[in-house]
Design a protein around this motif. Structure first.
Motif, PDB file in Angstrom:
ATOM      1  N   VAL A 126       0.740  -1.228  -0.126  1.00 26.29           N
ATOM      2  CA  VAL A 126       0.098   0.127   0.077  1.00 26.29           C
ATOM      3  C   VAL A 126       0.905   1.194  -0.049  1.00 26.29           C
ATOM      4  O   VAL A 126       0.596   2.156  -0.860  1.00 26.29           O
ATOM      5  N   ALA A 127       1.612   1.112   0.965  1.00 29.15           N
ATOM      6  CA  ALA A 127       2.466   2.513   1.383  1.00 29.15           C
ATOM      7  C   ALA A 127       3.845   2.850   0.322  1.00 29.15           C
ATOM      8  O   ALA A 127       4.117   3.833  -0.112  1.00 29.15           O
ATOM      9  N   MET A 128       4.559   1.622  -0.218  1.00 27.03           N
ATOM     10  CA  MET A 128       5.738   1.668  -0.921  1.00 27.03           C
ATOM     11  C   MET A 128       5.664   1.204  -2.323  1.00 27.03           C
ATOM     12  O   MET A 128       6.839   0.943  -2.886  1.00 27.03           O
ATOM     13  N   ALA A 129       4.615   1.042  -2.957  1.00 27.80           N
ATOM     14  CA  ALA A 129       4.576   0.268  -4.055  1.00 27.80           C
ATOM     15  C   ALA A 129       5.516   1.136  -5.570  1.00 27.80           C
ATOM     16  O   ALA A 129       6.294   0.573  -5.943  1.00 27.80           O
ATOM     17  N   PRO A 130       5.515   2.366  -5.554  1.00 26.08           N
ATOM     18  CA  PRO A 130       6.257   3.065  -6.509  1.00 26.08           C
ATOM     19  C   PRO A 130       7.797   2.843  -6.194  1.00 26.08           C
ATOM     20  O   PRO A 130       8.764   2.594  -7.047  1.00 26.08           O
ATOM     21  N   LEU A 131       8.043   3.021  -4.865  1.00 28.85           N
ATOM     22  CA  LEU A 131       9.466   3.117  -4.343  1.00 28.85           C
ATOM     23  C   LEU A 131       9.933   1.670  -4.632  1.00 28.85           C
ATOM     24  O   LEU A 131      11.019   1.460  -5.299  1.00 28.85           O
ATOM     25  N   LEU A 132       9.254   0.565  -4.057  1.00 29.73           N
ATOM     26  CA  LEU A 132       9.678  -0.659  -4.219  1.00 29.73           C
ATOM     27  C   LEU A 132       9.841  -1.146  -5.849  1.00 29.73           C
ATOM     28  O   LEU A 132      10.786  -1.856  -6.022  1.00 29.73           O
ATOM     29  N   ALA A 133       8.824  -0.616  -6.504  1.00 31.21           N
ATOM     30  CA  ALA A 133       9.135  -0.998  -7.848  1.00 31.21           C
ATOM     31  C   ALA A 133      10.228  -0.324  -8.617  1.00 31.21           C
ATOM     32  O   ALA A 133      11.011  -1.058  -9.286  1.00 31.21           O
ATOM     33  N   GLU A 134      10.628   0.877  -8.140  1.00 26.16           N
ATOM     34  CA  GLU A 134      11.828   1.722  -8.647  1.00 26.16           C
ATOM     35  C   GLU A 134      12.930   0.688  -8.165  1.00 26.16           C
ATOM     36  O   GLU A 134      14.136   0.532  -8.957  1.00 26.16           O
ATOM     37  N   ILE A 135      13.128   0.161  -6.907  1.00 32.53           N
ATOM     38  CA  ILE A 135      14.252  -0.846  -6.670  1.00 32.53           C
ATOM     39  C   ILE A 135      14.317  -1.863  -7.253  1.00 32.53           C
ATOM     40  O   ILE A 135      15.509  -2.374  -7.911  1.00 32.53           O
ATOM     41  N   ALA A 136      13.251  -2.447  -7.786  1.00 30.69           N
ATOM     42  CA  ALA A 136      13.211  -3.743  -8.568  1.00 30.69           C
ATOM     43  C   ALA A 136      13.668  -3.496 -10.228  1.00 30.69           C
ATOM     44  O   ALA A 136      14.518  -4.211 -10.500  1.00 30.69           O
ATOM     45  N   PHE A 137      13.294  -2.022 -10.530  1.00 32.22           N
ATOM     46  CA  PHE A 137      13.837  -2.047 -11.882  1.00 32.22           C
ATOM     47  C   PHE A 137      15.415  -1.573 -11.950  1.00 32.22           C
ATOM     48  O   PHE A 137      16.085  -1.497 -12.853  1.00 32.22           O
ATOM     49  N   SER A 138      15.974  -1.496 -10.726  1.00 34.78           N
ATOM     50  CA  SER A 138      17.313  -0.977 -10.858  1.00 34.78           C
ATOM     51  C   SER A 138      18.341  -2.199 -10.825  1.00 34.78           C
ATOM     52  O   SER A 138      19.428  -2.376 -11.113  1.00 34.78           O
ATOM     53  N   PHE A 139      17.404  -3.415 -10.793  1.00 33.80           N
ATOM     54  CA  PHE A 139      18.224  -4.661 -10.866  1.00 33.80           C
ATOM     55  C   PHE A 139      18.088  -5.374 -12.269  1.00 33.80           C
ATOM     56  O   PHE A 139      17.094  -5.271 -12.949  1.00 33.80           O
ATOM     57  N   SER A 140      19.360  -5.431 -12.840  1.00 34.47           N
ATOM     58  CA  SER A 140      19.248  -6.081 -14.106  1.00 34.47           C
ATOM     59  C   SER A 140      19.953  -7.565 -13.903  1.00 34.47           C
ATOM     60  O   SER A 140      20.128  -8.064 -12.768  1.00 34.47           O
ATOM     61  N   THR A 141      20.336  -8.181 -14.938  1.00 40.11           N
ATOM     62  CA  THR A 141      20.923  -9.520 -14.740  1.00 40.11           C
ATOM     63  C   THR A 141      22.240  -9.539 -13.959  1.00 40.11           C
ATOM     64  O   THR A 141      22.623 -10.601 -13.132  1.00 40.11           O
ATOM     65  N   TYR A 142      23.206  -8.328 -13.835  1.00 35.96           N
ATOM     66  CA  TYR A 142      24.373  -8.440 -13.258  1.00 35.96           C
ATOM     67  C   TYR A 142      23.883  -8.559 -11.601  1.00 35.96           C
ATOM     68  O   TYR A 142      24.241  -9.340 -10.926  1.00 35.96           O
ATOM     69  N   GLU A 143      22.774  -7.803 -11.142  1.00 39.00           N
ATOM     70  CA  GLU A 143      22.474  -7.775  -9.609  1.00 39.00           C
ATOM     71  C   GLU A 143      21.859  -9.148  -9.652  1.00 39.00           C
ATOM     72  O   GLU A 143      22.161  -9.710  -8.432  1.00 39.00           O
ATOM     73  N   TYR A 144      21.220  -9.795 -10.359  1.00 35.05           N
ATOM     74  CA  TYR A 144      20.475 -10.988 -10.097  1.00 35.05           C
ATOM     75  C   TYR A 144      21.500 -12.102  -9.717  1.00 35.05           C
ATOM     76  O   TYR A 144      21.307 -13.138  -9.122  1.00 35.05           O
ATOM     77  N   PHE A 145      22.407 -11.852 -10.785  1.00 38.31           N
ATOM     78  CA  PHE A 145      23.569 -12.936 -10.515  1.00 38.31           C
ATOM     79  C   PHE A 145      24.424 -12.826  -9.101  1.00 38.31           C
ATOM     80  O   PHE A 145      24.111 -14.068  -8.320  1.00 38.31           O
ATOM     81  N   TRP A 146      24.640 -11.896  -8.695  1.00 40.53           N
ATOM     82  CA  TRP A 146      24.947 -11.500  -7.258  1.00 40.53           C
ATOM     83  C   TRP A 146      24.002 -12.060  -6.340  1.00 40.53           C
ATOM     84  O   TRP A 146      24.421 -12.506  -5.303  1.00 40.53           O
ATOM     85  N   LEU A 147      22.996 -11.657  -6.486  1.00 42.23           N
ATOM     86  CA  LEU A 147      21.845 -12.135  -5.308  1.00 42.23           C
ATOM     87  C   LEU A 147      21.610 -13.564  -5.535  1.00 42.23           C
ATOM     88  O   LEU A 147      21.317 -14.323  -4.302  1.00 42.23           O
ATOM     89  N   GLY A 148      21.769 -14.197  -6.765  1.00 37.98           N
ATOM     90  CA  GLY A 148      21.640 -15.812  -6.596  1.00 37.98           C
ATOM     91  C   GLY A 148      23.033 -16.303  -6.068  1.00 37.98           C
ATOM     92  O   GLY A 148      22.758 -17.380  -5.337  1.00 37.98           O
ATOM     93  N   ILE A 149      24.127 -15.739  -6.200  1.00 37.71           N
ATOM     94  CA  ILE A 149      25.162 -16.478  -5.638  1.00 37.71           C
ATOM     95  C   ILE A 149      25.169 -16.235  -3.943  1.00 37.71           C
ATOM     96  O   ILE A 149      25.378 -17.099  -3.374  1.00 37.71           O
ATOM     97  N   MET A 150      24.509 -14.867  -3.521  1.00 36.67           N
ATOM     98  CA  MET A 150      24.428 -14.758  -2.105  1.00 36.67           C
ATOM     99  C   MET A 150      23.412 -15.724  -1.641  1.00 36.67           C
ATOM    100  O   MET A 150      23.537 -16.448  -0.295  1.00 36.67           O
ATOM    101  N   GLY A 151      22.318 -16.099  -2.401  1.00 33.42           N
ATOM    102  CA  GLY A 151      21.394 -17.154  -1.927  1.00 33.42           C
ATOM    103  C   GLY A 151      21.911 -18.435  -1.747  1.00 33.42           C
ATOM    104  O   GLY A 151      21.814 -19.208  -1.028  1.00 33.42           O
TER     105      GLY A 151
END
Length: 500
Positions: A126-151
């Motif tokens: 409810v409160a942070m939809a636009p902000l959270l969406a902006e965070i999501a769109f700052s992630f590309s495949t490079y960020e997803y790779f490191w996120l996956g490695i951390m996982g």
């Protein structure tokens, strides 16, 4: 204010109320059955939504998925058989609590903090939809790779055995995730000429086999069940307020992690649960208690997986990009009902959006009484002889796995992974590490190869993008921190060993 009142009127419609109640019960039942994941519970509801009003149709998806994510904790706690992939991260912890004679406490933690996490995720929606969406769109495949490695690093953090065995188990899972032709090159790998393996090995049949079938095999060799309390469950929610006060930091951290990971397309509750449980152990003052029935990890992971469920709707509603497989199904229902995702949905159909928020809140609130009823019903499992339980578990595992793709090969995969899981456990290799590798492997590979294609083979973009550089630094810090601690402690240990 008029928009909120209109949304309340829409939710109070008899068909919507009935849809919430029936789909909640359905989600609890399906999530509790090994092999029938929250995604499947949602997918099986799609034909039903054809005949419902738009709000009632969305209500069925929201209610069933929220209930199924929690309900997967019940067989994991009572039988060490996770009902959903999100439950696998902390199944051993919950089952250890059951073996100590406190199953109602473990289930109460899962229920209470799942509901709190769902409410926190709804507030973020409810409160942070636009902000959270902006965070999501700052992630590309490079960020997803490191996120996956951390996982993937979570395999070593959540393991009770040696880190070497945990890494070996995780690498086996990564190898298994390579099977099939669903890879960037589209080349069949490790299929051995079998057409059934071209689509790869699904995580759900592998998980069901590694946990459920291997548990049946152990029961055959150890026919005498542990002396669990053959009694009625006590109060399910007893002590939850005290735990909330004691572990409020862990609860808050789990909510935040779940919200952030839920927003990232393709991540979902599975990754949120793994990362949160690993974080709980990493920052705990009592990490040695993890895996022995300690509530700290359950609190954080339980709060995280349901928080990610609600926040996963942010990119779906704003941009039509699914946060996970459940919201991918939900997007199809939204289009079918004329609620096309996009920024205009929040302006032109504002009352429908508020109705969706209200449904999320209702689903997580009624989760508590309905969850207690479900736990009371399944408590009879504790008193039933294992000779009666295990054949039912095998049937559920086989039927659930067959239903994932209407393919008999899935049943054979369940049997094969039952043997693999049993052998791994017998030799001290954590099964959870292998499951994590299977779940995360495809994401890591796709992100890595796609990133190299975009950068024309250069690895610099993995480090020179701001978010990617931060994630890379965090990854290397987490890898090198245990080594630094070991090297720092060596001189002190040598000095203590010297004779006076």
């Amino acid at each position: 204010m008029s928009t909120v009142l209109e949304a309340l009127r829409m939710v109070a419609a008899p068909d919507v109320v009935l849809a919430i109640l029936l789909s909640s019960i359905y989600g609890l039942v399906v999530g509790c059955l090994p092999g029938l994941s929250a995604t499947m519970a949602t997918a099986l509801l799609v034909p039903v939504t054809f005949y419902l009003s738009p709000i009632a149709a969305i209500a069925t998806i929201i209610s069933a998925s929220a209930m199924a994510i929690f309900s997967g904790d019940i067989p994991g706690t009572l039988l060490r058989i996770p009902g959903t992939p999100a439950s696998a991260a902390y199944t051993d912890e919950a089952y250890a609590m059951t073996r100590k004679g406190r199953p109602e406490l473990a289930l109460g933690i899962c229920l209470w903090f799942s509901a709190i996490g769902g409410i926190a995720g709804t507030i973020s929606l409810v409160a942070m939809a636009p902000l959270l969406a902006e965070i999501a769109f700052s992630f590309s495949t490079y960020e997803y790779f490191w996120l996956g490695i951390m996982g993937l690093m979570c395999a070593t953090l959540v393991a009770r055995s040696s880190p070497v065995k945990a890494i070996a188990s995780m690498l086996l899972g990564l190898l298994i995730s390579c099977v099939g032709m669903e890879n960037p090159g589209g080349v069949p790998r490790f299929t051995f000429g079998l057409t059934d393996l071209l689509g790869g090995i699904e995580a759900v049949p592998a998980l069901v086999g590694a946990f459920a079938v291997s548990e049946v095999m152990r029961a055959l060799l150890q026919p005498e069940p542990p002396k669990l309390a053959h009694r009625r469950f006590g109060s399910i929610l007893a002590g939850q307020i005290a735990l909330t006060k004691q572990y409020w930091k862990q609860m808050t951290r789990g909510n935040v992690i779940g919200i952030i990971i839920g927003v990232l397309p393709g991540a979902g509750a599975d990754m949120a649960a793994w990362v949160s449980y690993a974080m709980a152990k990493k920052f705990s003052k009592e990490p040695q208690k993890f895996g022995t029935g300690h509530p700290e990890g359950l609190v954080e992971a339980g709060a995280s997986n349901n928080a990610s469920l609600a926040s996963g709707w942010v990119p779906s509603l704003l941009f039509g990009i699914p946060g996970d497989t459940i919201t991918a199904i939900a997007i199809g229902v939204l289009y079918m009902k004329g609620l096309n995702p996009g920024p205009t949905l929040f302006t032109e159909r504002a009352s429908s959006m508020y109705a969706l928020y209200i449904i999320f809140l209702i689903a997580n609130i009624i989760m508590i009484p309905l969850g207690i009823m479900m736990i009371r019903g399944t408590s009879h499992v504790m008193r039933a002889p294992r000779a009666a339980i295990m054949p039912v578990v095998l049937v559920c595992a086989a039927v659930g796995s067959f239903a994932t793709g209407n393919n008999l090969s899935a049943v054979l995969i369940v049997a094969a992974f039952g043997i693999i899981g049993y052998v791994l456990e017998a030799n001290g290799y954590p099964v959870a590490g292998m499951v994590l590798g299977i779940v995360m492997g495809s994401m890591v590979e796709q992100s890595f190869v796609t990133s190299l294609i975009k950068s024309d083979g250069s690895i610099l973009p993995f480090f020179d993008r701001p978010v990617s550089a931060i994630l890379a630094a965090m990854t290397f810090a987490a890898l090198l921190w245990p080594v630094a601690i070991w090297l720092w402690g060596r001189p002190k240990a040598a000095k203590r060993a010297q004779p006076a």
